[in-house]
Write an enzyme that holds these catalytic residues in place. Structure first.
Site, PDB file in Angstrom:
ATOM      1  N   ASN A   1      10.562   4.670  -8.062  1.00 63.76           N
ATOM      2  CA  ASN A   1       9.336   3.886  -7.909  1.00 63.76           C
ATOM      3  C   ASN A   1       9.600   2.712  -6.977  1.00 63.76           C
ATOM      4  O   ASN A   1      10.703   2.155  -6.970  1.00 63.76           O
ATOM      5  CB  ASN A   1       8.910   3.351  -9.285  1.00 63.76           C
TER       6      ASN A   1
ATOM      7  N   LEU B   1       3.859   6.981 -16.493  1.00 58.33           N
ATOM      8  CA  LEU B   1       4.080   8.419 -16.653  1.00 58.33           C
ATOM      9  C   LEU B   1       4.248   8.775 -18.127  1.00 58.33           C
ATOM     10  O   LEU B   1       4.692   7.961 -18.935  1.00 58.33           O
ATOM     11  CB  LEU B   1       5.339   8.838 -15.896  1.00 58.33           C
TER      12      LEU B   1
ATOM     13  N   HIS C   1       8.498  -1.114  -6.309  1.00 56.55           N
ATOM     14  CA  HIS C   1       7.796  -2.232  -6.949  1.00 56.55           C
ATOM     15  C   HIS C   1       7.785  -3.423  -5.992  1.00 56.55           C
ATOM     16  O   HIS C   1       8.823  -3.753  -5.402  1.00 56.55           O
ATOM     17  CB  HIS C   1       8.484  -2.616  -8.266  1.00 56.55           C
TER      18      HIS C   1
ATOM     19  N   GLY D   1      -2.005   4.178   0.079  1.00 60.22           N
ATOM     20  CA  GLY D   1      -1.008   5.129   0.547  1.00 60.22           C
ATOM     21  C   GLY D   1      -0.226   4.712   1.774  1.00 60.22           C
ATOM     22  O   GLY D   1       0.258   5.559   2.524  1.00 60.22           O
ATOM     23  N   THR D   2      -0.044   3.387   1.995  1.00 57.13           N
ATOM     24  CA  THR D   2       0.764   2.997   3.159  1.00 57.13           C
ATOM     25  C   THR D   2       2.232   3.380   2.953  1.00 57.13           C
ATOM     26  O   THR D   2       2.934   3.691   3.924  1.00 57.13           O
ATOM     27  CB  THR D   2       0.660   1.489   3.470  1.00 57.13           C
ATOM     28  N   ASN D   3       2.691   3.365   1.715  1.00 54.88           N
ATOM     29  CA  ASN D   3       4.071   3.818   1.469  1.00 54.88           C
ATOM     30  C   ASN D   3       4.195   5.322   1.688  1.00 54.88           C
ATOM     31  O   ASN D   3       5.207   5.793   2.224  1.00 54.88           O
ATOM     32  CB  ASN D   3       4.527   3.419   0.067  1.00 54.88           C
TER      33      ASN D   3
HETATM   34  C1  GAR Z   1       2.525  -1.278  -2.986  1.00 47.21           C
HETATM   35  O1  GAR Z   1       2.655  -2.642  -2.670  1.00 47.21           O
HETATM   36  C2  GAR Z   1       3.454  -0.909  -4.122  1.00 47.21           C
HETATM   37  O2  GAR Z   1       4.658  -1.592  -4.081  1.00 47.21           O
HETATM   38  C3  GAR Z   1       2.624  -1.336  -5.299  1.00 47.21           C
HETATM   39  O3  GAR Z   1       1.315  -0.949  -4.996  1.00 47.21           O
HETATM   40  C4  GAR Z   1       1.134  -0.995  -3.576  1.00 47.21           C
HETATM   41  C5  GAR Z   1       0.593   0.337  -3.119  1.00 47.21           C
HETATM   42  O4  GAR Z   1       0.307   0.320  -1.752  1.00 47.21           O
HETATM   43  N1  GAR Z   1       3.108  -0.747  -6.516  1.00 47.21           N
HETATM   44  C6  GAR Z   1       3.061  -1.350  -7.684  1.00 47.21           C
HETATM   45  O5  GAR Z   1       2.545  -2.434  -7.847  1.00 47.21           O
HETATM   46  C7  GAR Z   1       3.682  -0.576  -8.840  1.00 47.21           C
HETATM   47  N2  GAR Z   1       3.918  -1.427  -9.965  1.00 47.21           N
HETATM   48  P1  GAR Z   1       0.126   1.667  -0.946  1.00 47.21           P
HETATM   49  O6  GAR Z   1      -0.821   2.563  -1.742  1.00 47.21           O
HETATM   50  O7  GAR Z   1      -0.482   1.220   0.357  1.00 47.21           O
HETATM   51  O8  GAR Z   1       1.481   2.305  -0.768  1.00 47.21           O
END
Ligand code: GAR
Length: 207
Positions: free
Chosen positions: A107, A93, A109, A11-13
């Protein structure tokens, strides 16, 4: 504008969005729901710490995918969210949420689409693939979501140089910090300001 954020992991995003609602570019944005595909996601702790409602919905807990899809739609509708943000959400989804929220799901990526994307390309894997291919730049992409992995209209991209000593983990961290945590909040801002139009599967930003 009210948004729902879908998560699966650290969940850093999500944190970058929360931080921007407090002191950054999203101070008029309200996160009304965090929906997780996993009960163990640390993102749920971040939601709780910030007083944000969360729910865990795993497709495996439903009789079939259609029932799960329906429940996802119901949760988002009940929250009043106008935009769904996939922030490290690793499930595909269902068709109902994708069609009911057409052009209202984005999203992030961790690669420059159309490189290193599609089914199975998540988390650390795009970075491993990028280094194995020897690319000299990589980055992140915010795109709208349709029924296929990573194929909807591209909204924002940001790149970084790949450096000689990069490991997948080092590259992943740099892309999160310098690209993802910046362009995901920025994409929400642009949509909230009504600056994004989609025509023939192409997203245009009108400044
Ligand atoms: C992030 O790097 C995001 O871009 C990636 O998962 C990570 C989640 O990090 N998403 C994908 O690979 C989707 N195809 P987070 O939970 O710390 O935000």
């Amino acid at each position: 504008m009210k948004i729902a954020v879908f998560v699966s992991g650290g969940g850093t995003n999500l944190q970058a969005i929360i931080d921007n609602t407090k002191t950054g570019i999203l101070q008029d944005i309200e996160i009304v729901l965090v929906l997780s595909s996993s009960p163990d996601a640390y993102a749920l702790t971040r939601a709780a710490d910030n007083g944000i409602k969360s729910v865990v919905l795993r497709s495996a807990d439903f009789a079939d995918k259609a029932e799960w899809d329906q429940k996802v739609v119901e949760e988002v509708k009940a929250s009043g969210a106008e935009l769904v943000v996939l922030a490290g959400y690793l499930s595909l989804l269902g068709p109902k949420i994708v069609s009911e929220y057409s052009n209202r799901i984005i999203n992030i990526h961790p690669a420059l689409i159309p490189s290193f994307c599609g089914a199975g390309m998540y988390g650390i894997k795009p970075h491993r693939a990028a280094l194995a291919r020897g690319v000299k730049v990589s980055g992140a992409t915010v795109h709208f979501v349709n029924e296929n992995y990573d194929e909807g209209p591209i909204l924002l991209q940001k790149s970084v140089d790949v450096l000689p000593d990069d490991t997948p983990e080092i590259l992943q961290k740099r892309i999160m910090k310098e690209c993802e945590w910046e362009i995901l909040p920025k994409a929400i801002r642009l949509i909230a300001d009504g600056k994004v139009e989609i025509n023939n599967n192409i997203a245009y930003v009108r400044e």
